[in-house]
Scaffold this motif. Structure first.
Motif, short mmCIF file in Angstrom:
data_model
loop_
_atom_site.label_atom_id
_atom_site.label_comp_id
_atom_site.label_asym_id
_atom_site.label_seq_id
_atom_site.Cartn_x
_atom_site.Cartn_y
_atom_site.Cartn_z
N VAL A 105 3.36 -0.91 4.14
CA VAL A 105 2.76 0.39 3.84
C VAL A 105 3.86 1.44 3.72
O VAL A 105 4.62 1.65 4.67
CB VAL A 105 1.81 0.87 4.97
N GLU B 3 2.91 -0.95 -4.23
CA GLU B 3 2.38 -1.90 -5.21
C GLU B 3 2.95 -1.63 -6.61
O GLU B 3 3.05 -2.53 -7.42
CB GLU B 3 0.84 -1.85 -5.23
N SER C 118 0.84 -1.20 0.00
CA SER C 118 0.00 0.00 0.00
C SER C 118 0.87 1.24 0.00
O SER C 118 2.07 1.17 0.29
CB SER C 118 -0.91 -0.05 1.24
N GLY C 119 0.26 2.36 -0.34
CA GLY C 119 0.99 3.63 -0.31
C GLY C 119 1.95 3.81 -1.47
O GLY C 119 2.89 4.59 -1.37
N GLY C 120 1.75 3.07 -2.57
CA GLY C 120 2.60 3.20 -3.74
C GLY C 120 3.59 2.06 -3.91
O GLY C 120 4.17 1.90 -4.97
#
Lengths: 110, 545
Positions: free
Chosen positions: A104, A19, A15-17
Motif C-alpha cells: 500500500v 498498481e 493499492s494507493g497508486g
C-alpha cells in the motif's frame, strides 16, 4: 492454490497508486521458487519476492517508485495476510504458500 | 451600509442609459467599468455578510446571563427547595447545571429543548445517549485543513453537536474545490476557506462555538494552536504537515484521526490512541511509528495532478468525523478503568474494488520512534524554536531542468511558427510542417488539445525500453508511435505537456531512442506547457486544473 513443493503460489496486491506500476492491475497471482536462489535451501523471503516483482512483474521502468536501497521504499506499507509486516519480521519474513501480500502506498491528498 | 450601496447601484445604472449622446463604445466601456466596480462592491458585501453571520451571537446567548434555578409550581422543585437532604439537592443541582453551556436557557433538563429535538435521533442510540451527547458538548475538536476531508468532517461534527470546533486553513476557495469541498459555495469563491466554512457551519448548528485559525500550521504555532483542543483531525494534503501534526499531538497527548485520499482510494488511521506519554508502550502508535521515513518527494501525487473523486474524499472525511465521535463519546466502564480502545488499524477504501473496504492490523508504538518512544528527539523546545524543518525532512522536487535553452521554445514563438507567413517564401505554414506530441494522459488529452497534436502518453514513452546498441530494436508493430515518428524523419518534433516538466523528460527519451537522427532533426519542448499556451496564446483553452 496447489503448487509443487519447489514453488510457492501467492496473491500479491497493490493499492494507493502502486498498481499503476504493475500494468494497472491490483491483484496478481504469482508463482515463484520456494528457495532463493532456487537451487539453494534458503527459503524465499519478502526481500526476494520484492526483487522478483521488480524483475518479472513490473513493466514500468521507474523502479525507484517501488524499491529504494534494496528494500521497499519509504511510504509503502507491506501487509502480510492483512497485518503490518513489522508484526511478522519485515523483509526477512519467509513467504508461505498461499500468503496474501499487500503493498500500500500512502496517500497524501486531502 | 447596504442601503447606501443599493442607492449607489440604482444611480449608476441609470446614469449609463441617461446620456443618449454617449457613443456605443463609451457606453460599453462605462458599463464594463461599472460592472467591475459593482462586482468588487458585491464581493465586499459578501465578506461583510459572512463576518456578520459569524459574529452573530448564537440564540440563547443572552438568556444564559440570568441562568438560575427558578422555584416553580413544580412539585419536585418545591421538594428540592424545602425538604430534601442537602447533599442530594446539591447533587441534583450539579447534574442540572454541569451540562448547561454558557448559552443555554434556564432549563431543568441537561440539554435545551432545541438540543433534544436537534440531536434526538442520535440521543436515542445506546452508543450516544445523554452521557455521550454531554461528552460531545463538552468536547473541542481541531480540524486542520478545510478541504475535501475537512468540509464533510466539520459538517458532521458540528451537526452532532460538539461544543467547540476549530478550523485551520490558509487557502481561499477556488472553483476547482467545489465538486468535493461541500461547505464552500460558488458565491464564496475567493473568500478564505476558513471564513467560507464558518458561514456554512454557523447556519448548520448555531449552538457550536466555532474558532477560525487563518494561516498554515507551522512548527512555531503548532503547540499553541492545538493545545486547547481534545482531539485533532488531520485533513491536510502534504507529508510535511502530517508529520508536524502527529508530532504535536504526541507532545500534547491528543488523539489524532488521520485520513487521506487520491483518485479512487482513501486511507484512515486513528493515531496516538490512547494518547499516553512518550515512552509508554501501551499508547497508540503515531504517524512516525507507521512511517518512520517520509516518502521520496517524486512519489507524492497531489489531487491536482492525480485527480480526486468527490465522494471518495467525502467518505474519508465522514469516517474521520465518525472516529472522532467514537473517541469522544467512549465511556469508561467504571470510575477507575480506562476506556477500552480498539487495536490500531489502517482502513483502506478503494471505490472500484470489491469489497470496497478492508482493515489492516497496524504495529504498536515503535520502540525507537523519534516522537513517541523513550528516545524521542522531537521535543516541545525543538518544535517551538523552529529547529525542526518538516519541509526539508520531507524533501522537495527540484524543478525539472533537463534541456538546454535551444531545445526549448516559448509558447509565443511556437504560436508564431504555427501561424506566421514565411517572410522568405511568402508561404502559409503547412499544417503538417512539424509534429506536435502531447504527452498528457489520454483522458486529459481528450478534454482539450491543441489542434493537430498527437497524443503519446508520458507513461508509454517513459516505459519504452531503450534498445541495447548491439540488439536490433524490437518494436511491436508498424503502427507503434516509435515507427510513426521514424517514418517522418524530416519533421521537427515539438513536445507539450501540462506544465513543461514531463515534456522535457520525453524530449530526452526521444533523443535516446535515436529519433533525432544524430542531431539532424530538431526535437524540443514548449516551455511552460499548456498552462503557458493558455496564458499567452489561447485564453479560450479550457483550464481544468
Amino acid at each position: 492454490m496447489s503448487s509443487s513443493p519447489e514453488n510457492l503460489t501467492v496473491k500479491v496486491e497493490f493499492s494507493g497508486g502502486l498498481e499503476l506500476l504493475f500494468s494497472n492491475k491490483r491483484t496478481h497471482t504469482i508463482t515463484l521458487p520456494a528457495h532463493t536462489p532456487s537451487t539453494s535451501t534458503t527459503p524465499t523471503t519478502i526481500r526476494d519476492l520484492v526483487i522478483y516483482l521488480c524483475d518479472e512483474l513490473m513493466r514500468d521502468p521507474r523502479r525507484d517508485l517501488f524499491v529504494l536501497d534494496g528494500t521497499v521504499r519509504p511510504g509503502i506499507l507491506v501487509l502480510i495476510n492483512d497485518a503490518d509486516w513489522e508484526l511478522e519480521g519485515e523483509d526477512a519474513y519467509e513467504v508461505k504458500n498461499g500468503d496474501s501480500i499487500l503493498f500500500v502506498s500512502t496517500l497524501h491528498g486531502g | 451600509m447596504i442601503a447606501i450601496s443599493h442607492t449607489l447601484i440604482r444611480q449608476s445604472v441609470s446614469t449609463a442609459f441617461s446620456k443618449p449622446s454617449m457613443s456605443l463604445d463609451q457606453t460599453v466601456e462605462s458599463l464594463k467599468r461599472q460592472i467591475a466596480s459593482h462586482e468588487s462592491l458585491l464581493e465586499d458585501l459578501r465578506r461583510q455578510l459572512a463576518e456578520a453571520q459569524f459574529n452573530q451571537p448564537p440564540p440563547g446567548a443572552q438568556e444564559s446571563q440570568e441562568q438560575t434555578f427558578q422555584a416553580s409550581d413544580d412539585p419536585l422543585a418545591h421538594d428540592l427547595s424545602h425538604g430534601i437532604a442537602e447533599d442530594y439537592m446539591n447533587e441534583v443541582f450539579a447534574a442540572l447545571s454541569r451540562p448547561q453551556g454558557d448559552h443555554s436557557p434556564p432549563n431543568r433538563w441537561p440539554l435545551s429543548q432545541d438540543e433534544y429535538k436537534r440531536y434526538g435521533r442520535q440521543l436515542i442510540m445506546p452508543e450516544i445517549g445523554l452521557q455521550g451527547q454531554l461528552r460531545l458538548k463538552n468536547a473541542s475538536v481541531l480540524i486542520i485543513g478545510a478541504g475535501g476531508l475537512g468540509c464533510p468532517a466539520a459538517a458532521y461534527l458540528v451537526g452532532a453537536g460538539v461544543g467547540t470546533l476549530g478550523l485551520v486553513d490558509e487557502d481561499v476557495v477556488e472553483h476547482s474545490n467545489l465538486h468535493r469541498q461541500i461547505l464552500h459555495s460558488t458565491a464564496r469563491v475567493g473568500m478564505s476557506k476558513v471564513d467560507s466554512a464558518l458561514v456554512s457551519l454557523q447556519s448548520l448548528n448555531p449552538n457550536v462555538n466555532l474558532v477560525p485559525h487563518h494561516g498554515r500550521l507551522t512548527p512555531e504555532t503548532a503547540i499553541s494552536t492545538v493545545q486547547p483542543y481534545d482531539i485533532v483531525l488531520d485533513c491536510t494534503d502534504t507529508p510535511a504537515s502530517r508529520y508536524l501534526i502527529s508530532d504535536t499531538c504526541v507532545l500534547l497527548g491528543k488523539p489524532l484521526v488521520s485520513a487521506s485520499a487520491l483518485r479512487i482510494d482513501g486511507q484512515l488511521m486513528v493515531l496516538n490512541n490512547p494518547p499516553r506519554s512518550a515512552g509508554d508502550p501501551t499508547g497508540g502508535p503515531c504517524y512516525r511509528c507507521i512511517f518512520p521515513k517520509p516518502p521520496p518527494p517524486e512519489s507524492v501525487v497531489t489531487c491536482g495532478d492525480g485527480g480526486i473523486l468527490g465522494p471518495v474524499v467525502g467518505t474519508m472525511g465522514v469516517l474521520q468525523a465518525l472516529e472522532a465521535i467514537k473517541v469522544l463519546t467512549r465511556a469508561s466502564t467504571s470510575e477507575n478503568e480506562q476506556p477500552v480502545t480498539e487495536p490500531p488499524t489502517l482502513l483502506i477504501f478503494s471505490a472500484y474494488a470489491n469489497p470496497m473496504f478492508r482493515s489492516i492490523r497496524l504495529r504498536a508504538r515503535k520502540p525507537k520512534c523519534a516522537a513517541c518512544s523513550a528516545h524521542a528527539t522531537v521535543t516541545p523546545e525543538a518544535l517551538n524554536s523552529g529547529s525542526l524543518d518538516y519541509v526539508q525532512f520531507c524533501g522537495m522536487i527540484d524543478p525539472v531542468n533537463l534541456l538546454s535553452p535551444d531545445e526549448r521554445i516559448s509558447a509565443e514563438n511556437y504560436a508564431k511558427l504555427r501561424s506566421e507567413v514565411n517572410p522568405y517564401t511568402g508561404m502559409e505554414p503547412a499544417k503538417d510542417s512539424h509534429v506536435l506530441v502531447d504527452v498528457r494522459e489520454k483522458v486529459q488529452f481528450e478534454l482539450c488539445s491543441i489542434d493537430g497534436s498527437v497524443n503519446i502518453p508520458f507513461a508509454d514513452v517513459s516505459g519504452f525500453p531503450i534498445p541495447q546498441p548491439t540488439a536490433s530494436a524490437a518494436i511491436p508493430d508498424d503502427s507503434h508511435w516509435v515507427h510513426e515518428l521514424k517514418n517522418i524523419p524530416d519533421k521537427p518534433i515539438f513536445v507539450v505537456c501540462r506544465r513543461g516538466n514531463d515534456s522535457q523528460v520525453v524530449v530526452r527519451k526521444l533523443k535516446q531512442l535515436g529519433l533525432d537522427n544524430d542531431g539532424q532533426r530538431w526535437i524540443g519542448d514548449i516551455k511552460g506547457g499548456l498552462i503557458a499556451w493558455r496564458e499567452k496564446i489561447d485564453s479560450d483553452f479550457p483550464e481544468y486544473y
